[in-house]
Write an enzyme that holds these catalytic residues in place. Structure first.
Site, mmCIF file in Angstrom:
data_model
loop_
_atom_site.group_PDB
_atom_site.id
_atom_site.type_symbol
_atom_site.label_atom_id
_atom_site.label_comp_id
_atom_site.label_asym_id
_atom_site.label_seq_id
_atom_site.Cartn_x
_atom_site.Cartn_y
_atom_site.Cartn_z
ATOM 1 N N HIS A 71 0.867 -1.190 0.000
ATOM 2 C CA HIS A 71 0.000 0.000 0.000
ATOM 3 C C HIS A 71 0.896 1.230 0.000
ATOM 4 O O HIS A 71 1.590 1.485 0.983
ATOM 5 C CB HIS A 71 -0.904 0.001 1.234
ATOM 6 C CG HIS A 71 -1.827 -1.185 1.264
ATOM 7 N ND1 HIS A 71 -3.071 -1.162 0.696
ATOM 8 C CD2 HIS A 71 -1.652 -2.440 1.746
ATOM 9 C CE1 HIS A 71 -3.643 -2.352 0.850
ATOM 10 N NE2 HIS A 71 -2.807 -3.152 1.479
ATOM 11 N N LEU A 72 0.894 1.971 -1.110
ATOM 12 C CA LEU A 72 1.772 3.145 -1.221
ATOM 13 C C LEU A 72 1.060 4.435 -0.833
ATOM 14 O O LEU A 72 1.678 5.490 -0.751
ATOM 15 C CB LEU A 72 2.365 3.236 -2.634
ATOM 16 C CG LEU A 72 3.350 2.110 -2.994
ATOM 17 C CD1 LEU A 72 3.822 2.264 -4.442
ATOM 18 C CD2 LEU A 72 4.544 2.086 -2.052
ATOM 19 N N ARG A 73 -0.255 4.349 -0.612
ATOM 20 C CA ARG A 73 -1.055 5.457 -0.061
ATOM 21 C C ARG A 73 -1.223 6.673 -0.958
ATOM 22 O O ARG A 73 -1.856 7.651 -0.538
ATOM 23 C CB ARG A 73 -0.496 5.922 1.296
ATOM 24 C CG ARG A 73 -0.360 4.824 2.331
ATOM 25 C CD ARG A 73 -1.681 4.176 2.661
ATOM 26 N NE ARG A 73 -1.576 3.261 3.806
ATOM 27 C CZ ARG A 73 -2.413 2.261 4.012
ATOM 28 N NH1 ARG A 73 -3.399 2.020 3.166
ATOM 29 N NH2 ARG A 73 -2.278 1.474 5.066
ATOM 30 N N ASN A 103 -6.600 0.661 -2.951
ATOM 31 C CA ASN A 103 -7.446 1.366 -1.963
ATOM 32 C C ASN A 103 -6.856 2.718 -1.589
ATOM 33 O O ASN A 103 -6.632 3.035 -0.426
ATOM 34 C CB ASN A 103 -7.662 0.498 -0.717
ATOM 35 C CG ASN A 103 -6.390 0.163 0.013
ATOM 36 O OD1 ASN A 103 -5.310 0.168 -0.593
ATOM 37 N ND2 ASN A 103 -6.469 -0.105 1.301
ATOM 38 N N ASP A 160 -8.964 -5.410 -2.498
ATOM 39 C CA ASP A 160 -8.231 -5.655 -1.251
ATOM 40 C C ASP A 160 -8.737 -4.798 -0.100
ATOM 41 O O ASP A 160 -8.863 -3.583 -0.216
ATOM 42 C CB ASP A 160 -6.734 -5.400 -1.444
ATOM 43 C CG ASP A 160 -5.945 -5.761 -0.186
ATOM 44 O OD1 ASP A 160 -6.249 -6.809 0.405
ATOM 45 O OD2 ASP A 160 -5.052 -4.993 0.206
ATOM 46 N N HIS A 251 -2.723 -12.491 1.494
ATOM 47 C CA HIS A 251 -2.389 -12.672 2.919
ATOM 48 C C HIS A 251 -3.139 -13.803 3.632
ATOM 49 O O HIS A 251 -3.910 -13.560 4.560
ATOM 50 C CB HIS A 251 -2.558 -11.358 3.693
ATOM 51 C CG HIS A 251 -3.757 -10.524 3.329
ATOM 52 N ND1 HIS A 251 -5.018 -11.045 3.221
ATOM 53 C CD2 HIS A 251 -3.866 -9.200 3.050
ATOM 54 C CE1 HIS A 251 -5.848 -10.066 2.892
ATOM 55 N NE2 HIS A 251 -5.171 -8.952 2.774
ATOM 56 N N ASN A 297 -5.261 -6.935 9.407
ATOM 57 C CA ASN A 297 -6.365 -7.729 8.882
ATOM 58 C C ASN A 297 -5.885 -8.445 7.623
ATOM 59 O O ASN A 297 -5.522 -7.788 6.663
ATOM 60 C CB ASN A 297 -7.549 -6.815 8.552
ATOM 61 C CG ASN A 297 -8.779 -7.619 8.180
ATOM 62 O OD1 ASN A 297 -8.777 -8.848 8.258
ATOM 63 N ND2 ASN A 297 -9.821 -6.936 7.738
ATOM 64 N N ASP A 324 2.308 -7.004 2.494
ATOM 65 C CA ASP A 324 1.101 -6.232 2.839
ATOM 66 C C ASP A 324 1.523 -4.942 3.578
ATOM 67 O O ASP A 324 0.882 -4.522 4.540
ATOM 68 C CB ASP A 324 0.118 -7.059 3.682
ATOM 69 C CG ASP A 324 -1.258 -6.404 3.782
ATOM 70 O OD1 ASP A 324 -1.482 -5.367 3.122
ATOM 71 O OD2 ASP A 324 -2.111 -6.940 4.517
ATOM 72 N N HIS A 328 0.774 3.547 8.444
ATOM 73 C CA HIS A 328 -0.168 4.464 9.103
ATOM 74 C C HIS A 328 0.642 5.427 9.964
ATOM 75 O O HIS A 328 1.607 5.012 10.605
ATOM 76 C CB HIS A 328 -1.143 3.712 10.005
ATOM 77 C CG HIS A 328 -2.090 2.825 9.265
ATOM 78 N ND1 HIS A 328 -3.090 3.320 8.464
ATOM 79 C CD2 HIS A 328 -2.172 1.473 9.184
ATOM 80 C CE1 HIS A 328 -3.765 2.309 7.926
ATOM 81 N NE2 HIS A 328 -3.231 1.173 8.342
HETATM 82 ZN ZN LIG Z 1 -3.498 -5.186 1.737
#
Ligand SMILES: [Zn+2]
Length: 447
Positions: A71-73, A103, A160, A251, A297, A324, A328
């Site tokens: 996740h590179l945001r 996402n 995802d 995952h 998760n 994964d 944050h």
């Molecule tokens: Zn993920």
């Protein structure tokens, strides 16, 4: 572009079946030569403005690592991570390719966002392969245009974080992705069973007074998806063009989900799965005193589940190790356990953890560990010319010391976020150089 000569090292290239001393010449972003020591056309050349020489004496050379779940945001959440910082962390961890989950804000469900993520202005250190959203805004209702997404550079589709619950929609996703030659990655979680839950269902959740996610929530959905793949695979023959659906379980964390994947493979289906280092190393016990750096998760599971992840890796049913990587900001994690967001960072600790435990502790041959982190994930997403160092492949290289012990400190992480349960852990296997398409993108400072 200048030429790079890596000499004096030991090459391990599982896809090419090489495990021997080799010198390598990189030119114009590709592997130009692989030869026995001193036998490349550059021989004993000296460094110059056109020739960079990397002395790999005592070190191992391997294909750059490939992480298919990151996740590179960006776009939208640059306070957690950016494509620039995330790929800098990737390079420090030995990764040269990362697949970026959709996402983001907004969701990556259009060719415009896919292209934006790959634009040179993002300042990526390593190659970013966007994964497109399977459905509009990850809502599990309306399919996106997979052909258009693929043309823009998407390598798979997924929702995802948001499982596709409706059978009819998941069937359409599999049919349309197969037609476009894309893999479908499912976040297997039946959210009808996990509402308000924040960790694994078990004695630890009971003790902490938290609602727990039952393992059925994961494997129930995996089994449903495998039923759909069975139906659509037409006894292994595929659709009218011979295309077979490819389901990839993200995952994987429960023993039963790994068992379902193992059975699907025996039945000849194209079903693959990945496991994250935290799921083969940690258990629900690590939640400890409501440590939000152990909240993810799928959640950390029981010791039996963790053992099944290790077994699945050792016996080959697990196709890839994926991090994964889910950054944050500190203030987001520093709240009550139930309110904290899910996820941990992972790009800089994956190799050191995998080598220390899978290789040094549990004796998985180093070539197999590297394959799980490069050749196999590259093959899984069809990333041509990646995950191997044969002549003509991309010059994606990791030069590392597989024996070197070091301690991982979250504060030194290149990622913008420091949410990791592995702070202070001793790792084995240290990256000295990472080269992405012929460009040095990481060099260890103090060796
Ligand atoms: Zn993920």
């Amino acid at each position: 572009m200048s030429t790079v000569l890596i000499r004096g090292g030991h090459l391990i290239d599982p896809a090419a079946g090489v495990d021997a001393p080799r010198d390598i010449v990189l030119k114009d972003g590709r592997v130009a030569e692989v030869a026995e020591p001193g036998k490349t056309s550059l021989g004993k050349a000296k460094a110059s403005s056109d020739l960079q020489i990397i002395d790999a004496k005592g070190l191992t050379i391997a294909p750059g690592l490939v992480d298919i779940h990151v996740h590179l945001r960006e776009p939208g959440q640059g306070h957690k991570e950016t494509i620039a910082t995330g790929t800098t962390a990737a390079a420090a961890g030995g990764f040269t390719s990362v697949a970026a989950m959709p996402n983001t804000v907004p969701t990556n469900d259009s060719p415009e966002i896919t292209r934006w993520m790959q634009a040179p202005e993002r300042g990526a250190s390593v190659r970013v392969f966007p994964i497109g959203a399977a459905t509009r805004a990850l809502k599990g209702e309306v399919l996106n245009d997979y052909a258009a997404l693929k043309a823009a550079g998407v390598v798979a589709v997924t929702d995802d974080g948001h499982p596709i619950l409706k059978d009819s929609i998941m069937r359409e996703v599999l049919i349309n992705a197969t037609r476009s030659g894309l893999s479908v990655i499912q976040h297997a979680e039946d959210t009808r069973l996990t509402g308000g839950c924040s960790m694994n269902a078990g004695p630890m959740a009971f003790r902490l007074g938290l609602r727990g996610m039952p393992p059925e929530a994961e494997y129930g959905l995996v089994e449903r998806d495998i039923r759909l793949v069975t139906e659509l695979s037409m006894n292994g023959k595929g659709d009218k063009n011979g295309h077979r659906p490819h389901l990839h379980v993200a995952h994987t964390s429960t023993a039963q989900a790994v068992a379902a994947v193992r059975q699907a493979r025996r039945n000849g289906l194209r079903v693959t799965c990945e496991v994250a280092p935290h799921h083969f190393l940690l258990t629900e016990e690590h939640v400890g005193a409501y440590d939000t750096n152990a909240k993810m998760n799928p959640p950390l599971r029981s010791a039996a589940d963790r053992d099944a992840m290790i077994q699945g890796i050792l016996d080959g049913v697990v196709d890839a190790i994926a991090t994964d990587h889910a950054p944050h900001a500190a203030h987001e994690k520093e709240v009550e356990f139930e309110r904290a967001p899910n996820g941990i960072t992972g790009l800089e600790s994956a190799l050191g953890l995998s080598l220390r435990w899978l290789h040094h502790e549990w004796k998985l041959p180093i070539g197999r560990v590297l394959s799980l982190l490069s050749a196999q994930p590259a093959a899984l997403l069809g990333l041509k010319g990646r995950g191997t160092l044969t002549v003509g492949s991309f010059a994606d290289v990791m030069v590392f010391d597989p024996k070197q012990e070091w301690t991982f400190h979250a504060k030194d992480s290149r990622s913008k976020s420091k949410n990791t349960p592995f702070d202070g852990w001793t790792m084995q296997g240290r990256v000295h150089w990472t080269i992405s398409e012929g460009r040095v993108v990481y060099k260890a400072e103090a060796l």
